[in-house]
Design a protein around this motif. Structure first.
Motif, PDB file in Angstrom:
ATOM      1  N   LEU A 138       0.832  -1.207   0.000  1.00 54.20           N
ATOM      2  CA  LEU A 138       0.000   0.000   0.000  1.00 54.20           C
ATOM      3  C   LEU A 138       0.868   1.260   0.000  1.00 54.20           C
ATOM      4  CD1 LEU A 138      -2.778  -1.112   2.507  1.00 54.20           C
ATOM      5  CD2 LEU A 138      -3.042  -0.721   0.044  1.00 54.20           C
ATOM      6  N   LEU A 139       1.928   1.259   0.787  1.00 54.38           N
ATOM      7  CA  LEU A 139       2.842   2.399   0.826  1.00 54.38           C
ATOM      8  C   LEU A 139       3.511   2.599  -0.532  1.00 54.38           C
ATOM      9  CD1 LEU A 139       4.386   4.643   2.274  1.00 54.38           C
ATOM     10  CD2 LEU A 139       6.018   2.894   3.055  1.00 54.38           C
ATOM     11  N   LEU A 140       3.976   1.516  -1.132  1.00 57.36           N
ATOM     12  CA  LEU A 140       4.601   1.592  -2.456  1.00 57.36           C
ATOM     13  C   LEU A 140       3.624   2.170  -3.474  1.00 57.36           C
ATOM     14  CD1 LEU A 140       6.857   1.040  -4.492  1.00 57.36           C
ATOM     15  CD2 LEU A 140       6.023  -1.322  -4.640  1.00 57.36           C
ATOM     16  N   SER A 141       2.405   1.687  -3.449  1.00 57.34           N
ATOM     17  CA  SER A 141       1.388   2.178  -4.375  1.00 57.34           C
ATOM     18  C   SER A 141       1.130   3.668  -4.164  1.00 57.34           C
ATOM     19  CB  SER A 141       0.097   1.393  -4.192  1.00 57.34           C
ATOM     20  OG  SER A 141      -0.836   1.759  -5.170  1.00 57.34           O
ATOM     21  N   ASP A 142       1.061   4.085  -2.912  1.00 58.94           N
ATOM     22  CA  ASP A 142       0.878   5.512  -2.615  1.00 58.94           C
ATOM     23  C   ASP A 142       2.057   6.343  -3.118  1.00 58.94           C
ATOM     24  OD1 ASP A 142      -1.583   5.035  -1.428  1.00 58.94           O
ATOM     25  OD2 ASP A 142      -0.793   5.101   0.628  1.00 58.94           O
ATOM     26  N   LEU A 143       3.269   5.839  -2.927  1.00 61.54           N
ATOM     27  CA  LEU A 143       4.456   6.564  -3.389  1.00 61.54           C
ATOM     28  C   LEU A 143       4.491   6.666  -4.912  1.00 61.54           C
ATOM     29  CD1 LEU A 143       7.137   5.139  -0.939  1.00 61.54           C
ATOM     30  CD2 LEU A 143       6.260   7.489  -1.009  1.00 61.54           C
ATOM     31  N   LEU A 144       4.093   5.603  -5.594  1.00 57.33           N
ATOM     32  CA  LEU A 144       4.055   5.640  -7.057  1.00 57.33           C
ATOM     33  C   LEU A 144       2.985   6.622  -7.551  1.00 57.33           C
ATOM     34  CD1 LEU A 144       4.550   1.845  -7.809  1.00 57.33           C
ATOM     35  CD2 LEU A 144       6.199   3.689  -8.193  1.00 57.33           C
ATOM     36  N   ASP A 145       1.841   6.654  -6.869  1.00 60.31           N
ATOM     37  CA  ASP A 145       0.819   7.647  -7.198  1.00 60.31           C
ATOM     38  C   ASP A 145       1.378   9.057  -7.033  1.00 60.31           C
ATOM     39  OD1 ASP A 145      -1.054   5.664  -7.720  1.00 60.31           O
ATOM     40  OD2 ASP A 145      -2.046   5.841  -5.774  1.00 60.31           O
ATOM     41  N   LYS A 146       2.114   9.264  -5.941  1.00 54.64           N
ATOM     42  CA  LYS A 146       2.702  10.576  -5.670  1.00 54.64           C
ATOM     43  C   LYS A 146       3.701  10.968  -6.758  1.00 54.64           C
ATOM     44  CE  LYS A 146       4.927  13.262  -2.063  1.00 54.64           C
ATOM     45  NZ  LYS A 146       5.445  13.256  -0.691  1.00 54.64           N
ATOM     46  N   CYS A 147       4.478  10.008  -7.242  1.00 51.41           N
ATOM     47  CA  CYS A 147       5.448  10.277  -8.313  1.00 51.41           C
ATOM     48  C   CYS A 147       4.752  10.800  -9.565  1.00 51.41           C
ATOM     49  CB  CYS A 147       6.235   9.012  -8.676  1.00 51.41           C
ATOM     50  SG  CYS A 147       7.463   8.542  -7.468  1.00 51.41           S
ATOM     51  N   ARG A 148       3.552  10.304  -9.854  1.00 45.65           N
ATOM     52  CA  ARG A 148       2.832  10.706 -11.064  1.00 45.65           C
ATOM     53  C   ARG A 148       2.039  11.988 -10.889  1.00 45.65           C
ATOM     54  NH1 ARG A 148       1.177   5.693 -10.538  1.00 45.65           N
ATOM     55  NH2 ARG A 148      -0.990   6.349 -10.310  1.00 45.65           N
ATOM     56  N   SER A 149       1.923  12.475  -9.653  1.00 45.05           N
ATOM     57  CA  SER A 149       1.089  13.673  -9.435  1.00 45.05           C
ATOM     58  C   SER A 149       1.823  14.953  -9.772  1.00 45.05           C
ATOM     59  CB  SER A 149       0.565  13.716  -8.018  1.00 45.05           C
ATOM     60  OG  SER A 149       1.628  13.864  -7.106  1.00 45.05           O
TER      61      SER A 149
END
Length: 149
Positions: A138-149
């Motif tokens: 879940l943390l990894l997914s959140d960080l990847l979302d943040k990278c794309r924002s």
């Protein structure tokens, strides 16, 4: 566990961001290779699997090839070619749209649904491949979302 420095035999990076980017790209390619290995016994590619999942979500309704392309993970895919290959394997049916003769309506077949069921039985192997906890995922997914924002 090998660190990225060991994997690519590079001891220094210009910055933590550069190291993260190199690690992300290396891991992306590693995952792509693992995905190819996973789908090989089923006679499909990851892109074809993506299409089948999209069609399953629409089932029993159809979806246009254009809409499939807009939903795909890899938007550079040659959707027409992928659909032709899936049709040859009897995993989908393509029909000319009654609403627009230039468009194609695509349906998943029972054989396509059965293939997805067979693959779903092995999905725990994908979870194990990541070697991270549910919380870390879940943390990894959140960080990847943040990278794309």
């Amino acid at each position: 566990m090998k660190k990225i420095e060991e994997e690519i035999q590079q001891k220094k990076f210009k910055s933590a961001h550069q190291k993260a980017l190199v690690n992300f790209l290396y891991t992306s390619n590693w995952l792509h290779y693992k995905q190819q290995e996973f789908f090989k016994p089923y006679g499909i590619t990851g892109q074809q699997y993506n299409i089948l999942r999209i069609l399953k979500g629409q089932h029993p309704k159809s979806i246009s090839a254009t809409e499939i392309k807009s939903r795909m993970l890899d938007r550079n895919s040659d959707v027409s070619r992928l659909l032709d290959r899936l049709e040859l394997k009897n995993l989908i049916i393509k029909k000319t749209s009654t609403a627009d003769k230039r468009a194609t309506d695509v349906f998943i077949t029972e054989q396509g649904l059965e293939l997805l069921k067979a693959i779903a039985k092995k999905e725990e192997l994908v979870d194990e491949m990541f070697n991270i906890t549910e919380e870390e995922a879940l943390l990894l997914s959140d960080l990847l979302d943040k990278c794309r924002s």
